[in-house]
Motif scaffolding. Structure first.
Motif, PDB file in Angstrom:
ATOM      1  N   ASN A   1      38.913  36.457  23.978  1.00 54.69           N
ATOM      2  CA  ASN A   1      38.061  35.850  24.991  1.00 54.69           C
ATOM      3  C   ASN A   1      37.888  36.848  26.138  1.00 54.69           C
ATOM      4  N   LYS A   2      36.678  37.303  26.360  1.00 50.93           N
ATOM      5  CA  LYS A   2      36.436  38.362  27.339  1.00 50.93           C
ATOM      6  C   LYS A   2      36.687  37.907  28.776  1.00 50.93           C
ATOM      7  N   THR A   3      36.739  36.587  29.008  1.00 50.52           N
ATOM      8  CA  THR A   3      37.000  36.139  30.371  1.00 50.52           C
ATOM      9  C   THR A   3      38.439  36.437  30.781  1.00 50.52           C
ATOM     10  N   TYR A   4      39.324  36.571  29.818  1.00 53.48           N
ATOM     11  CA  TYR A   4      40.715  36.943  30.106  1.00 53.48           C
ATOM     12  C   TYR A   4      40.828  38.461  29.991  1.00 53.48           C
ATOM     13  N   TYR A   5      40.374  39.129  31.023  1.00 54.38           N
ATOM     14  CA  TYR A   5      40.213  40.577  30.928  1.00 54.38           C
ATOM     15  C   TYR A   5      41.536  41.287  30.703  1.00 54.38           C
ATOM     16  N   LYS A   6      42.612  40.783  31.317  1.00 56.19           N
ATOM     17  CA  LYS A   6      43.901  41.436  31.159  1.00 56.19           C
ATOM     18  C   LYS A   6      44.803  40.702  30.168  1.00 56.19           C
ATOM     19  N   HIS A   7      44.248  39.712  29.478  1.00 58.72           N
ATOM     20  CA  HIS A   7      45.046  38.964  28.522  1.00 58.72           C
ATOM     21  C   HIS A   7      45.438  39.865  27.366  1.00 58.72           C
ATOM     22  N   LEU A   8      46.667  39.718  26.893  1.00 58.90           N
ATOM     23  CA  LEU A   8      47.183  40.586  25.850  1.00 58.90           C
ATOM     24  C   LEU A   8      47.810  39.735  24.761  1.00 58.90           C
ATOM     25  N   GLN A   9      47.461  40.020  23.526  1.00 61.73           N
ATOM     26  CA  GLN A   9      48.040  39.329  22.380  1.00 61.73           C
ATOM     27  C   GLN A   9      48.470  40.369  21.361  1.00 61.73           C
TER      28      GLN A   9
ATOM     29  N   LEU B   1      46.688  44.309  17.871  1.00 64.12           N
ATOM     30  CA  LEU B   1      46.775  44.151  19.325  1.00 64.12           C
ATOM     31  C   LEU B   1      45.407  43.864  19.926  1.00 64.12           C
ATOM     32  N   TYR B   2      45.336  42.822  20.764  1.00 57.41           N
ATOM     33  CA  TYR B   2      44.131  42.476  21.509  1.00 57.41           C
ATOM     34  C   TYR B   2      44.420  42.542  23.007  1.00 57.41           C
ATOM     35  N   GLY B   3      43.444  43.010  23.776  1.00 54.45           N
ATOM     36  CA  GLY B   3      43.580  43.029  25.220  1.00 54.45           C
ATOM     37  C   GLY B   3      42.261  43.373  25.868  1.00 54.45           C
ATOM     38  N   GLY B   4      42.042  42.863  27.087  1.00 52.77           N
ATOM     39  CA  GLY B   4      40.798  43.148  27.773  1.00 52.77           C
ATOM     40  C   GLY B   4      39.570  42.681  27.023  1.00 52.77           C
ATOM     41  N   GLY B   5      39.725  41.617  26.225  1.00 50.80           N
ATOM     42  CA  GLY B   5      38.595  41.119  25.448  1.00 50.80           C
ATOM     43  C   GLY B   5      38.203  42.014  24.292  1.00 50.80           C
TER      44      GLY B   5
ATOM     45  N   ALA C   1      58.197  43.005  23.151  1.00 52.14           N
ATOM     46  CA  ALA C   1      58.423  42.115  24.287  1.00 52.14           C
ATOM     47  C   ALA C   1      57.192  42.136  25.179  1.00 52.14           C
ATOM     48  N   LEU C   2      56.742  40.951  25.601  1.00 52.98           N
ATOM     49  CA  LEU C   2      55.539  40.820  26.414  1.00 52.98           C
ATOM     50  C   LEU C   2      55.906  40.121  27.715  1.00 52.98           C
ATOM     51  N   ARG C   3      55.638  40.806  28.844  1.00 53.07           N
ATOM     52  CA  ARG C   3      55.927  40.223  30.150  1.00 53.07           C
ATOM     53  C   ARG C   3      54.918  40.737  31.174  1.00 53.07           C
ATOM     54  N   ASN C   4      54.305  39.801  31.897  1.00 52.84           N
ATOM     55  CA  ASN C   4      53.376  40.148  32.975  1.00 52.84           C
ATOM     56  C   ASN C   4      52.258  41.087  32.509  1.00 52.84           C
ATOM     57  N   GLY C   5      51.718  40.833  31.330  1.00 51.70           N
ATOM     58  CA  GLY C   5      50.602  41.635  30.844  1.00 51.70           C
ATOM     59  C   GLY C   5      50.972  43.023  30.362  1.00 51.70           C
ATOM     60  N   VAL C   6      52.262  43.281  30.169  1.00 47.67           N
ATOM     61  CA  VAL C   6      52.726  44.574  29.669  1.00 47.67           C
ATOM     62  C   VAL C   6      53.470  44.340  28.363  1.00 47.67           C
ATOM     63  N   LEU C   7      53.150  45.131  27.349  1.00 48.83           N
ATOM     64  CA  LEU C   7      53.810  45.036  26.051  1.00 48.83           C
ATOM     65  C   LEU C   7      54.714  46.244  25.852  1.00 48.83           C
ATOM     66  N   ILE C   8      55.967  45.985  25.522  1.00 49.27           N
ATOM     67  CA  ILE C   8      56.919  47.053  25.219  1.00 49.27           C
ATOM     68  C   ILE C   8      57.227  46.993  23.733  1.00 49.27           C
ATOM     69  N   VAL C   9      57.118  48.127  23.059  1.00 45.02           N
ATOM     70  CA  VAL C   9      57.403  48.220  21.629  1.00 45.02           C
ATOM     71  C   VAL C   9      58.555  49.196  21.439  1.00 45.02           C
TER      72      VAL C   9
ATOM     73  N   ASP D   1      49.687  48.790  28.464  1.00 44.12           N
ATOM     74  CA  ASP D   1      49.112  47.918  29.475  1.00 44.12           C
ATOM     75  C   ASP D   1      47.607  48.156  29.549  1.00 44.12           C
ATOM     76  N   PHE D   2      46.922  47.302  30.319  1.00 37.22           N
ATOM     77  CA  PHE D   2      45.475  47.385  30.466  1.00 37.22           C
ATOM     78  C   PHE D   2      45.137  47.526  31.942  1.00 37.22           C
ATOM     79  N   GLY D   3      44.339  48.505  32.274  1.00 42.79           N
ATOM     80  CA  GLY D   3      43.962  48.725  33.657  1.00 42.79           C
ATOM     81  C   GLY D   3      43.587  50.173  33.881  1.00 42.79           C
ATOM     82  N   GLY D   4      43.339  50.524  35.127  1.00 45.97           N
ATOM     83  CA  GLY D   4      42.910  51.881  35.423  1.00 45.97           C
ATOM     84  C   GLY D   4      44.001  52.909  35.230  1.00 45.97           C
ATOM     85  N   SER D   5      45.181  52.655  35.812  1.00 42.81           N
ATOM     86  CA  SER D   5      46.284  53.600  35.734  1.00 42.81           C
ATOM     87  C   SER D   5      47.422  52.981  34.942  1.00 42.81           C
ATOM     88  N   PRO D   6      48.186  53.790  34.210  1.00 44.52           N
ATOM     89  CA  PRO D   6      49.321  53.258  33.450  1.00 44.52           C
ATOM     90  C   PRO D   6      50.353  52.607  34.373  1.00 44.52           C
ATOM     91  N   VAL D   7      50.973  51.557  33.905  1.00 49.49           N
ATOM     92  CA  VAL D   7      52.006  50.888  34.679  1.00 49.49           C
ATOM     93  C   VAL D   7      53.162  51.865  34.926  1.00 49.49           C
TER      94      VAL D   7
END
Length: 315
Positions: free
Chosen positions: A1-9, A31-35, A120-128, A247-253
């Motif tokens: 869903n593109k409305t959840y821009y930072k959603h991660l699955q 992996l899905y994220g940012g629509g 592990a998924l927490r606060n929009g960040v996925l750790i593998v 993660d999803f965004g301009g700069s890496p977490v």
């Protein structure tokens, strides 16, 4: 869903071999994220094109690539395809847990190798976290495929091929870099304004080889045929530990220090630290803003001890 821009699955395949669509891709990730689809299974998407084989150039070569372990988001060992095998779930933490997580393992897809994968998924960040064990020295290759334009903050040099072995000789636009010991590198993919940052962290005392390349499938996704550039990180030894922060965004977490042992791994992130307890089979978080700011490890405080005790653990 593109409305959840930072959603991660994230989906982890640890099932036994299927009767249909049985690819050698155990413990692979979608992996899905940012629509957008930012971690594709080229083997599955290849099947979408199955009825168009007469109109697709080099169909036989594309088909062979789509079935190989190298074209999935998993691990290959000694540059060989996985055996058909099954996985076993170690633990699962769902909506009722502050940290959503899953762990699984297999020991029958490579001879003499145990392969564990922890998400592990927490606060929009996925750790593998990938852990591999063998009694002999092996070559371990981690791959991640995604649509989009790929960039790297690691200096990369063009090379002729990933290797001469089957399937390793097919990818094009191959480049190679090195992540020094105690360092990290970020590979980023961009799709129509959405961006995924994939940090490969090398906390060990030996360098890690890093590659980027473009796979052979050029699969059809969202009705557009497009290539899926991928990264490959390589470690050699009897054991290997891969750590990735996505993660999803301009700069890496921002990622702080990492401490790992046979039984646990701690990774410092904004807002606290994440603890993988491999022995207990769980993942939990602890507040540690001061430690993150100072970039040092501090002794556990009373709150830490109480939180750990409530989960049956000691510190």
């Amino acid at each position: 869903n593109k409305t959840y821009y930072k959603h991660l699955q994230a989906a982890l395949d640890h099932r036994p071999p299927a009767t249909t669509h049985s690819h050698q891709d155990k413990l692979s990730i979608i992996l899905y994220g940012g629509g957008r689809l930012f971690g594709c299974d080229e083997g599955s998407l290849y099947n979408i094109d199955a009825g168009k084989s007469s109109n697709v150039p080099d169909w036989n070569r594309r088909g062979a690539w789509g079935f190989h372990s190298l074209c999935h988001n998993t691990i290959t060992v000694d540059k060989k395809n996985q055996h058909f095998g099954g996985g076993h779930r170690l633990y699962f933490q769902g909506d009722d847990s502050p940290v959503r997580a899953v762990g699984a393992w297999t020991d029958n897809v490579f001879d003499g190798v145990r392969f564990e994968r922890h998400l592990a998924l927490r606060n929009g960040v996925l750790i593998v976290v990938d852990r591999l064990f063998s009694d002999t020295v092996r070559t371990y290759d981690l791959t991640h495929h995604s649509f989009g334009m790929v960039t790297s903050d690691v200096p990369m040099q063009p090379i002729a091929a990933l290797g001469s072995e089957t399937m390793y000789n097919l990818p094009v636009d191959v480049k190679k870099g090195v992540i020094k010991d105690g360092s990290r590198g970020t590979i980023s993919w961009e799709q129509e304004g959405a961006r995924m940052n994939y940090q490969v962290i090398n906390a060990e005392t030996s360098p890690m080889e890093l590659y980027t390349a473009t796979g052979w499938a050029n699969v059809a996704y969202q009705n557009v045929r497009q290539p899926a550039p991928f990264l490959m990180a390589r470690k050699t030894g009897k054991t290997a530990l891969f750590k990735a922060v996505i993660d999803f965004g301009g700069s890496p977490v921002k990622v702080g220090r990492i401490r790992a042992s046979q039984e646990k791994m701690e990774i410092y992130l904004p807002g606290g630290r994440l603890v993988f307890d491999f022995k207990a089979g769980k993942v939990f978080s602890l507040p540690c803003n001061a430690c993150f700011v100072k970039n040092v490890f501090c002794p556990p405080n009373v709150d830490d001890k109480i939180r750990l005790a409530s989960q049956g653990l000691e510190v």
